[in-house]
Each structure stands twice: as C-alpha cells, then as structure tokens.
Write a protein that holds these residues in place. Sequence first.
Motif, PDB file in Angstrom:
ATOM      1  N   GLN A 102       0.833  -1.207   0.000  1.00 49.05           N
ATOM      2  CA  GLN A 102       0.000   0.000   0.000  1.00 49.05           C
ATOM      3  C   GLN A 102       0.869   1.260   0.000  1.00 49.05           C
ATOM      4  O   GLN A 102       0.543   2.239  -0.659  1.00 49.05           O
ATOM      5  CB  GLN A 102      -0.952  -0.007   1.193  1.00 49.05           C
ATOM      6  CG  GLN A 102      -2.036  -1.048   1.033  1.00 49.05           C
ATOM      7  CD  GLN A 102      -2.878  -1.206   2.271  1.00 49.05           C
ATOM      8  OE1 GLN A 102      -2.374  -1.239   3.397  1.00 49.05           O
ATOM      9  NE2 GLN A 102      -4.179  -1.313   2.069  1.00 49.05           N
ATOM     10  N   ALA A 103       1.973   1.220   0.728  1.00 46.60           N
ATOM     11  CA  ALA A 103       2.896   2.368   0.721  1.00 46.60           C
ATOM     12  C   ALA A 103       3.508   2.546  -0.662  1.00 46.60           C
ATOM     13  O   ALA A 103       3.596   3.674  -1.174  1.00 46.60           O
ATOM     14  CB  ALA A 103       3.988   2.177   1.777  1.00 46.60           C
ATOM     15  N   LEU A 104       3.925   1.451  -1.287  1.00 47.59           N
ATOM     16  CA  LEU A 104       4.494   1.530  -2.641  1.00 47.59           C
ATOM     17  C   LEU A 104       3.472   2.082  -3.634  1.00 47.59           C
ATOM     18  O   LEU A 104       3.802   2.931  -4.474  1.00 47.59           O
ATOM     19  CB  LEU A 104       4.967   0.157  -3.108  1.00 47.59           C
ATOM     20  CG  LEU A 104       6.211  -0.401  -2.434  1.00 47.59           C
ATOM     21  CD1 LEU A 104       6.420  -1.862  -2.837  1.00 47.59           C
ATOM     22  CD2 LEU A 104       7.431   0.431  -2.775  1.00 47.59           C
ATOM     23  N   GLY A 132       5.740  12.091   1.320  1.00 40.78           N
ATOM     24  CA  GLY A 132       5.695  11.847   2.755  1.00 40.78           C
ATOM     25  C   GLY A 132       4.339  12.015   3.398  1.00 40.78           C
ATOM     26  O   GLY A 132       4.211  11.843   4.612  1.00 40.78           O
ATOM     27  N   GLU A 133       3.311  12.312   2.616  1.00 37.84           N
ATOM     28  CA  GLU A 133       1.973  12.429   3.188  1.00 37.84           C
ATOM     29  C   GLU A 133       1.530  11.070   3.725  1.00 37.84           C
ATOM     30  O   GLU A 133       1.973  10.024   3.257  1.00 37.84           O
ATOM     31  CB  GLU A 133       0.988  12.934   2.126  1.00 37.84           C
ATOM     32  CG  GLU A 133       1.265  14.362   1.692  1.00 37.84           C
ATOM     33  CD  GLU A 133       0.405  14.786   0.510  1.00 37.84           C
ATOM     34  OE1 GLU A 133      -0.448  13.995   0.055  1.00 37.84           O
ATOM     35  OE2 GLU A 133       0.618  15.914   0.034  1.00 37.84           O
ATOM     36  N   ALA A 134       0.654  11.089   4.684  1.00 37.82           N
ATOM     37  CA  ALA A 134       0.229   9.868   5.372  1.00 37.82           C
ATOM     38  C   ALA A 134      -0.408   8.856   4.425  1.00 37.82           C
ATOM     39  O   ALA A 134      -1.126   9.215   3.495  1.00 37.82           O
ATOM     40  CB  ALA A 134      -0.750  10.213   6.484  1.00 37.82           C
ATOM     41  N   THR A 140      -5.157  -2.095   7.528  1.00 38.77           N
ATOM     42  CA  THR A 140      -5.145  -2.537   8.931  1.00 38.77           C
ATOM     43  C   THR A 140      -5.214  -1.356   9.893  1.00 38.77           C
ATOM     44  O   THR A 140      -5.192  -1.544  11.100  1.00 38.77           O
ATOM     45  CB  THR A 140      -3.871  -3.354   9.228  1.00 38.77           C
ATOM     46  OG1 THR A 140      -2.729  -2.527   8.994  1.00 38.77           O
ATOM     47  CG2 THR A 140      -3.810  -4.594   8.372  1.00 38.77           C
ATOM     48  N   GLY A 141      -5.258  -0.145   9.358  1.00 40.77           N
ATOM     49  CA  GLY A 141      -5.345   1.048  10.193  1.00 40.77           C
ATOM     50  C   GLY A 141      -4.007   1.654  10.557  1.00 40.77           C
ATOM     51  O   GLY A 141      -3.960   2.668  11.256  1.00 40.77           O
ATOM     52  N   ALA A 142      -2.929   1.063  10.105  1.00 42.63           N
ATOM     53  CA  ALA A 142      -1.606   1.635  10.384  1.00 42.63           C
ATOM     54  C   ALA A 142      -1.451   2.945   9.614  1.00 42.63           C
ATOM     55  O   ALA A 142      -1.916   3.091   8.489  1.00 42.63           O
ATOM     56  CB  ALA A 142      -0.509   0.653   9.978  1.00 42.63           C
TER      57      ALA A 142
END
Length: 187
Positions: free
Chosen positions: A84-86, A137-139, A144-146
């Motif tokens: 998800q980050a990628l 760098g935005e959230a 899973t809510g992390a």
Amino acid sequence: MTTTTLLHVLPAVVPAAGWAAHALYLARRLRTVRTDPLTTLMCRDEFTGRARRAVRHPDAAVLLLDLDDFKSINDTYGHAAGDQALAAVGTRLEAWCRERHDFAARLGGDEFAAVVRLAENADLQAELLFGLRARLGEAVITTTGALLYPSASIGVCRALQRPDAGLPELLRGADEAMYTARERIGL
C-alpha cells in the motif's frame, strides 16, 4: 433495414467486429506488460526506451528515488502495508510528474525513477524536489489502520552535468547523488 440488406452487410461486419475486439485485447495485454501492476507506473523496460530519448534534451534530469527504511515497514506492518505504501508513492510520483509533463517508473522493489525537465536555476530544482519529497511523505492509511509516512532519498543527475552522457551514465549519477543524500540524513 431489410433482411436482405442485413444478410449482405453481416458477413463484413462480423469479421470487422472480431478484429476490433482482438485489437482491444492486444492493446490491454501490451499495457499490462508495460505497466507495474502494483503502482500502475511504467515498468523498467518501458521507462528505459522512453527515457533514452528524453535525456537528449539539455534540460533533462534523471531522478532516482529509494524509499527510506522500507524493510522496516514490511517487517513491522506486513507486506500488504508495504504494498500500500508503494502504491501510494507511485500514485503521488506519477501525479507530480504529470503536472510537469514528465514521467516516472517503478524500477523494482522500492526503487523508482523519473525523467524531468529542470531549468538551470538551482533554487527551482531544490523547490521541485522539496515539493516532491513533501508529497511522497503524506500519510498512508493501510487497510489494517496503520498510519505510515513514507520518505524517500532522491538523487538527481542533470544532462547538463554530464554532456553527451546516455541514460546509464545519468542513472549512475542519480544513484551516486541519492546515496550522498542518504548519508547526509544518516541512513
């Protein structure tokens, strides 16, 4: 339309419709091969072909981005969160590049590249890169809510810095600049 006319037209329409459907199928397959499925950015091969032409412009610059401490995201939150980050980083990088009429790719793992055009003004270059770093760098909120705040080390190599250099030399220069940036922040 009469039945007789329909019977005369139908033999020509059916093969044409079949060829059109086949062409759409092939176009989708080609797009799939050229696109990273996770980030929807172009893949390395597609990027290389396009970038080789783009770096001939004197204002061209190659950016190389590597996510900082990405392994800890996978280790702490799981590979789904890492994916998800990628995906979020890919979407943000693509949007940043599209705003400038530039392009980006996922080279593999947590490494991305872009070719952009930058004016000679070094302040503008710093402003653009700061804007990119802030956007990346935005959230990211995972399923899973992390809550993740990805950051990236970015290296830049301008075509003007290495006259007559091709894409491999510019990528090497961007890689060197990226590692210099990473050392400055202690990673």
